[in-house]
Design a protein around this motif. Structure first.
Motif, PDB file in Angstrom:
ATOM      1  N   VAL A   1       4.272   6.596  -0.377  1.00 33.14           N
ATOM      2  CA  VAL A   1       5.516   5.886  -0.704  1.00 33.14           C
ATOM      3  C   VAL A   1       6.385   6.746  -1.603  1.00 33.14           C
ATOM      4  N   GLU A   2       7.682   6.496  -1.554  1.00 30.04           N
ATOM      5  CA  GLU A   2       8.669   7.147  -2.411  1.00 30.04           C
ATOM      6  C   GLU A   2       9.487   6.048  -3.086  1.00 30.04           C
ATOM      7  N   VAL A   3      10.185   6.391  -4.151  1.00 29.16           N
ATOM      8  CA  VAL A   3      11.079   5.444  -4.805  1.00 29.16           C
ATOM      9  C   VAL A   3      12.154   5.038  -3.808  1.00 29.16           C
ATOM     10  N   GLY A   4      12.406   3.746  -3.693  1.00 28.19           N
ATOM     11  CA  GLY A   4      13.409   3.224  -2.776  1.00 28.19           C
ATOM     12  C   GLY A   4      12.832   2.758  -1.446  1.00 28.19           C
ATOM     13  N   LYS A   5      11.578   3.098  -1.157  1.00 28.77           N
ATOM     14  CA  LYS A   5      10.958   2.697   0.108  1.00 28.77           C
ATOM     15  C   LYS A   5      10.580   1.214   0.054  1.00 28.77           C
ATOM     16  N   THR A   6      10.833   0.523   1.158  1.00 29.71           N
ATOM     17  CA  THR A   6      10.442  -0.879   1.274  1.00 29.71           C
ATOM     18  C   THR A   6       9.003  -0.931   1.773  1.00 29.71           C
ATOM     19  N   ILE A   7       8.200  -1.732   1.078  1.00 28.78           N
ATOM     20  CA  ILE A   7       6.787  -1.857   1.449  1.00 28.78           C
ATOM     21  C   ILE A   7       6.485  -3.289   1.861  1.00 28.78           C
ATOM     22  N   SER A   8       5.430  -3.442   2.629  1.00 26.30           N
ATOM     23  CA  SER A   8       4.964  -4.761   3.044  1.00 26.30           C
ATOM     24  C   SER A   8       3.557  -4.972   2.518  1.00 26.30           C
ATOM     25  N   LYS A   9       3.141  -6.212   2.509  1.00 30.62           N
ATOM     26  CA  LYS A   9       1.784  -6.539   2.084  1.00 30.62           C
ATOM     27  C   LYS A   9       0.803  -5.811   3.000  1.00 30.62           C
ATOM     28  N   GLY A  10      -0.154  -5.095   2.407  1.00 27.12           N
ATOM     29  CA  GLY A  10      -1.149  -4.363   3.185  1.00 27.12           C
ATOM     30  C   GLY A  10      -0.837  -2.890   3.378  1.00 27.12           C
ATOM     31  N   ASP A  11       0.381  -2.445   3.027  1.00 31.26           N
ATOM     32  CA  ASP A  11       0.720  -1.021   3.126  1.00 31.26           C
ATOM     33  C   ASP A  11      -0.077  -0.221   2.087  1.00 31.26           C
ATOM     34  N   VAL A  12      -0.530   0.965   2.475  1.00 28.29           N
ATOM     35  CA  VAL A  12      -1.243   1.842   1.546  1.00 28.29           C
ATOM     36  C   VAL A  12      -0.215   2.505   0.631  1.00 28.29           C
ATOM     37  N   LEU A  13      -0.431   2.378  -0.677  1.00 25.11           N
ATOM     38  CA  LEU A  13       0.494   2.930  -1.663  1.00 25.11           C
ATOM     39  C   LEU A  13       0.032   4.279  -2.208  1.00 25.11           C
ATOM     40  N   CYS A  14      -1.296   4.434  -2.335  1.00 25.56           N
ATOM     41  CA  CYS A  14      -1.859   5.650  -2.906  1.00 25.56           C
ATOM     42  C   CYS A  14      -3.349   5.671  -2.622  1.00 25.56           C
ATOM     43  N   VAL A  15      -3.988   6.740  -3.086  1.00 23.62           N
ATOM     44  CA  VAL A  15      -5.436   6.860  -2.992  1.00 23.62           C
ATOM     45  C   VAL A  15      -5.940   7.154  -4.398  1.00 23.62           C
ATOM     46  N   ILE A  16      -7.029   6.509  -4.792  1.00 25.32           N
ATOM     47  CA  ILE A  16      -7.663   6.810  -6.071  1.00 25.32           C
ATOM     48  C   ILE A  16      -9.082   7.280  -5.788  1.00 25.32           C
ATOM     49  N   GLU A  17      -9.359   8.503  -6.235  1.00 22.63           N
ATOM     50  CA  GLU A  17     -10.692   9.075  -6.047  1.00 22.63           C
ATOM     51  C   GLU A  17     -11.566   8.680  -7.227  1.00 22.63           C
ATOM     52  N   ALA A  18     -12.709   8.095  -6.906  1.00 21.93           N
ATOM     53  CA  ALA A  18     -13.678   7.738  -7.933  1.00 21.93           C
ATOM     54  C   ALA A  18     -15.061   8.121  -7.424  1.00 21.93           C
ATOM     55  N   MET A  19     -15.729   8.999  -8.121  1.00 17.56           N
ATOM     56  CA  MET A  19     -17.078   9.445  -7.760  1.00 17.56           C
ATOM     57  C   MET A  19     -17.143   9.979  -6.331  1.00 17.56           C
ATOM     58  N   LYS A  20     -16.206  10.840  -5.988  1.00 24.27           N
ATOM     59  CA  LYS A  20     -16.134  11.502  -4.680  1.00 24.27           C
ATOM     60  C   LYS A  20     -15.813  10.544  -3.532  1.00 24.27           C
ATOM     61  N   LEU A  21     -15.413   9.324  -3.835  1.00 26.19           N
ATOM     62  CA  LEU A  21     -14.970   8.374  -2.818  1.00 26.19           C
ATOM     63  C   LEU A  21     -13.471   8.168  -2.966  1.00 26.19           C
ATOM     64  N   PHE A  22     -12.762   8.220  -1.843  1.00 23.66           N
ATOM     65  CA  PHE A  22     -11.316   8.041  -1.851  1.00 23.66           C
ATOM     66  C   PHE A  22     -11.009   6.601  -1.449  1.00 23.66           C
ATOM     67  N   ASN A  23     -10.446   5.841  -2.385  1.00 27.63           N
ATOM     68  CA  ASN A  23     -10.157   4.430  -2.184  1.00 27.63           C
ATOM     69  C   ASN A  23      -8.668   4.245  -1.936  1.00 27.63           C
ATOM     70  N   GLU A  24      -8.317   3.701  -0.772  1.00 24.29           N
ATOM     71  CA  GLU A  24      -6.908   3.420  -0.472  1.00 24.29           C
ATOM     72  C   GLU A  24      -6.495   2.171  -1.233  1.00 24.29           C
ATOM     73  N   ILE A  25      -5.397   2.267  -1.949  1.00 20.83           N
ATOM     74  CA  ILE A  25      -4.873   1.134  -2.700  1.00 20.83           C
ATOM     75  C   ILE A  25      -3.740   0.527  -1.880  1.00 20.83           C
ATOM     76  N   GLU A  26      -3.957  -0.718  -1.456  1.00 20.44           N
ATOM     77  CA  GLU A  26      -2.974  -1.398  -0.609  1.00 20.44           C
ATOM     78  C   GLU A  26      -2.128  -2.342  -1.443  1.00 20.44           C
ATOM     79  N   SER A  27      -0.900  -2.545  -0.991  1.00 22.43           N
ATOM     80  CA  SER A  27       0.016  -3.449  -1.665  1.00 22.43           C
ATOM     81  C   SER A  27      -0.391  -4.891  -1.397  1.00 22.43           C
ATOM     82  N   GLU A  28      -0.336  -5.694  -2.438  1.00 26.15           N
ATOM     83  CA  GLU A  28      -0.604  -7.122  -2.294  1.00 26.15           C
ATOM     84  C   GLU A  28       0.692  -7.916  -2.223  1.00 26.15           C
ATOM     85  N   ILE A  29       1.820  -7.202  -2.300  1.00 23.15           N
ATOM     86  CA  ILE A  29       3.129  -7.855  -2.249  1.00 23.15           C
ATOM     87  C   ILE A  29       4.061  -7.053  -1.356  1.00 23.15           C
TER      88      ILE A  29
END
Length: 159
Positions: free
Chosen positions: A104-132
């Motif tokens: 995502v970039e500033v100004g982009k319209t997102i929907s519920k369920g869109d992936v916003l970023c990834v957070i790596e924790a202990m060598k696992l990449f977790n997709e963070i989805e929008s709840e709004i």
């Protein structure tokens, strides 16, 4: 605890061969760190706690909270925005891999369920989805930065 007692405690810890001592009393917190090698390095932290009645102590956090929030003036002005926070501790990535575009970039319209970023924790990449659904107003974290649990990541305008 007066200065003389603190100095005596530092000397005692330095001579005892202990690497670190933490002492907490009602109104004082002291941490003394030393190295065990030939050279003794002393680091002392003394924190004086305010002596107040229990009812006054309960009121203090409520008084401190608005003062701590004061530097975040843009957040106060943008009170109608929704903050998306990190659900885990890890490393924040704005794109799925180095050769791919940003999620995502500033100004982009997102929907519920869109992936916003990834957070790596202990060598696992977790997709963070929008709840709004809404529009990205601000990205609050730099790419490849460490993030804490509940740290704000994005500001979204739900309108």
């Amino acid at each position: 605890m007066d200065l003389k007692e603190i100095q005596n405690l530092i000397k005692f810890v330095a001579n005892s061969g202990v690497a670190e001592v933490k002492l907490e009393m009602d109104d004082v917190k002291i941490t003394i760190r030393t190295t065990l090698e030939g050279n003794v390095t002393e680091t002392t932290y003394v924190q004086q706690m305010p002596a107040q009645a229990p009812l006054q102590q309960a009121a203090v956090p409520q008084q401190i909270a608005p003062v701590a929030a004061a530097p975040e003036v843009p957040v106060v002005e943008n009170a109608h925005y929704i903050t998306i926070k990190s659900p885990i501790i890890g490393t924040f990535y704005r794109k799925p891999s180095p050769d791919k575009p940003m999620f995502v970039e500033v100004g982009k319209t997102i929907s519920k369920g869109d992936v916003l970023c990834v957070i790596e924790a202990m060598k696992l990449f977790n997709e963070i989805e929008s709840e709004i659904s809404g529009k990205i107003v601000k990205i609050l974290v730099d790419d490849m930065s460490p993030v804490e649990f509940d740290q704000p990541l994005f500001l979204v305008d739900p309108s």
